[in-house]
Design a protein around this motif. Structure first.
Motif, PDB file in Angstrom:
ATOM      1  N   VAL A 134       0.805  -1.216   0.000  1.00  0.00           N
ATOM      2  CA  VAL A 134       0.000   0.000   0.000  1.00  0.00           C
ATOM      3  C   VAL A 134       0.846   1.278   0.000  1.00  0.00           C
ATOM      4  N   GLY A 135       0.168   2.404  -0.193  1.00  0.00           N
ATOM      5  CA  GLY A 135       0.852   3.687  -0.346  1.00  0.00           C
ATOM      6  C   GLY A 135       1.385   4.302   0.920  1.00  0.00           C
ATOM      7  N   LEU A 136       0.763   4.009   2.064  1.00  0.00           N
ATOM      8  CA  LEU A 136       1.202   4.589   3.331  1.00  0.00           C
ATOM      9  C   LEU A 136       0.951   3.583   4.439  1.00  0.00           C
ATOM     10  N   THR A 137       1.933   3.414   5.318  1.00  0.00           N
ATOM     11  CA  THR A 137       1.807   2.447   6.399  1.00  0.00           C
ATOM     12  C   THR A 137       2.208   3.065   7.732  1.00  0.00           C
ATOM     13  N   ALA A 138       1.633   2.501   8.789  1.00  0.00           N
ATOM     14  CA  ALA A 138       1.983   2.928  10.141  1.00  0.00           C
ATOM     15  C   ALA A 138       1.925   1.717  11.062  1.00  0.00           C
ATOM     16  N   ALA A 139       2.589   1.884  12.195  1.00  0.00           N
ATOM     17  CA  ALA A 139       2.597   0.857  13.233  1.00  0.00           C
ATOM     18  C   ALA A 139       2.480   1.527  14.597  1.00  0.00           C
ATOM     19  N   PRO A 140       1.728   0.921  15.509  1.00  0.00           N
ATOM     20  CA  PRO A 140       1.729   1.417  16.878  1.00  0.00           C
ATOM     21  C   PRO A 140       3.125   1.242  17.478  1.00  0.00           C
ATOM     22  N   ARG A 141       3.432   2.009  18.499  1.00  0.00           N
ATOM     23  CA  ARG A 141       4.775   1.946  19.089  1.00  0.00           C
ATOM     24  C   ARG A 141       5.114   0.564  19.636  1.00  0.00           C
ATOM     25  N   ASP A 142       4.099  -0.229  19.996  1.00  0.00           N
ATOM     26  CA  ASP A 142       4.353  -1.554  20.554  1.00  0.00           C
ATOM     27  C   ASP A 142       4.193  -2.685  19.530  1.00  0.00           C
ATOM     28  N   ALA A 143       4.211  -2.336  18.254  1.00  0.00           N
ATOM     29  CA  ALA A 143       4.170  -3.364  17.205  1.00  0.00           C
ATOM     30  C   ALA A 143       5.463  -4.177  17.234  1.00  0.00           C
ATOM     31  N   VAL A 144       5.422  -5.352  16.647  1.00  0.00           N
ATOM     32  CA  VAL A 144       6.639  -6.173  16.580  1.00  0.00           C
ATOM     33  C   VAL A 144       7.688  -5.466  15.726  1.00  0.00           C
ATOM     34  N   PHE A 145       8.943  -5.791  15.976  1.00  0.00           N
ATOM     35  CA  PHE A 145      10.075  -5.137  15.331  1.00  0.00           C
ATOM     36  C   PHE A 145       9.945  -5.099  13.809  1.00  0.00           C
ATOM     37  N   GLU A 146       9.613  -6.235  13.208  1.00  0.00           N
ATOM     38  CA  GLU A 146       9.543  -6.325  11.746  1.00  0.00           C
ATOM     39  C   GLU A 146       8.516  -5.353  11.171  1.00  0.00           C
ATOM     40  N   VAL A 147       7.414  -5.156  11.846  1.00  0.00           N
ATOM     41  CA  VAL A 147       6.371  -4.246  11.382  1.00  0.00           C
ATOM     42  C   VAL A 147       6.815  -2.796  11.570  1.00  0.00           C
ATOM     43  N   ARG A 148       7.427  -2.494  12.711  1.00  0.00           N
ATOM     44  CA  ARG A 148       7.942  -1.131  12.925  1.00  0.00           C
ATOM     45  C   ARG A 148       8.978  -0.782  11.863  1.00  0.00           C
ATOM     46  N   THR A 149       9.781  -1.753  11.460  1.00  0.00           N
ATOM     47  CA  THR A 149      10.799  -1.529  10.440  1.00  0.00           C
ATOM     48  C   THR A 149      10.178  -1.256   9.071  1.00  0.00           C
ATOM     49  N   GLU A 150       9.099  -1.942   8.749  1.00  0.00           N
ATOM     50  CA  GLU A 150       8.426  -1.793   7.452  1.00  0.00           C
ATOM     51  C   GLU A 150       7.582  -0.524   7.372  1.00  0.00           C
ATOM     52  N   ALA A 151       7.103  -0.035   8.500  1.00  0.00           N
ATOM     53  CA  ALA A 151       6.162   1.086   8.527  1.00  0.00           C
ATOM     54  C   ALA A 151       6.813   2.398   8.084  1.00  0.00           C
ATOM     55  N   PHE A 152       6.064   3.198   7.332  1.00  0.00           N
ATOM     56  CA  PHE A 152       6.502   4.545   6.967  1.00  0.00           C
ATOM     57  C   PHE A 152       6.595   5.404   8.221  1.00  0.00           C
TER      58      PHE A 152
END
Length: 179
Positions: free
Chosen positions: A123-141
């Motif tokens: 998708v065009g824009l991504t976000a993660a909550p501060r307590d998301a797993v590391f891999e998701v925080r890394t991928e998030a815009f």
């Protein structure tokens, strides 16, 4: 530079999708004696969805779990897309894009765990909550200051609406100019 990129991505958006457990909730699943689930939703996230609609965005959810309370919350908020019990979120995204005649860059997504990565990669824009797993925080815009179930969805909506220049207009309904 990142502000310009954010603004460009946000102006293209037509649909905001979210995961449920770990984003709209803190990830806790309460199993009731009758077999149903109970979940706790943050009211600021609900108002965030209302604000997104006021700005002309459609909203929806894609969840790996399935619960009646999630259906009720989505209906209450007027979400256009409700997908629960999804095993392959990447495939679900393709179906949603086809059904709503959208391109992937017109979709924003917020997720917190590994099963969200297939959508986040597209998708065009991504976000993660501060307590998301590391891999998701890394991928998030963007990684948000709020955690799951603590207003992170609202924080994401605010960032989108401010970057698009919609924030002042949609908040006028509250009767005063907001800071």
């Amino acid at each position: 530079m990142k502000d310009e990129l954010l603004a460009r991505r946000c102006r293209a958006l037509k649909l905001l999708l979210t995961d449920v457990d770990g984003v709209m909730t803190d990830g806790t699943v309460l199993l009731l004696p009758d077999g149903r689930e109970a979940k706790s939703f943050h009211v600021r996230d609900g108002l965030g969805i209302v604000l997104a609609h006021a700005a002309g965005l459609k909203t929806g959810l894609v969840s790996g779990r399935s619960a009646e309370v999630v259906t009720e919350r989505a209906q209450e908020l007027g979400m256009a897309v409700v997908r629960q019990g999804v095993r392959d979120k990447g495939a679900a995204l393709k179906e949603i894009l086809s059904e709503h005649t959208l391109e992937a860059h017109e979709v924003a997504y917020i997720g917190d765990d590994l099963n969200d990565l297939p959508i986040m990669a597209e998708v065009g824009l991504t976000a993660a909550p501060r307590d998301a797993v590391f891999e998701v925080r890394t991928e998030a815009f963007m990684v948000l200051e709020a955690g799951g179930g603590q207003g992170c969805l609202r924080e994401f909506v605010e960032a989108i609406l401010k970057a698009r220049g919609d924030w002042d207009r949609v908040t006028q309904a509250f009767g005063s100019k907001l800071p």
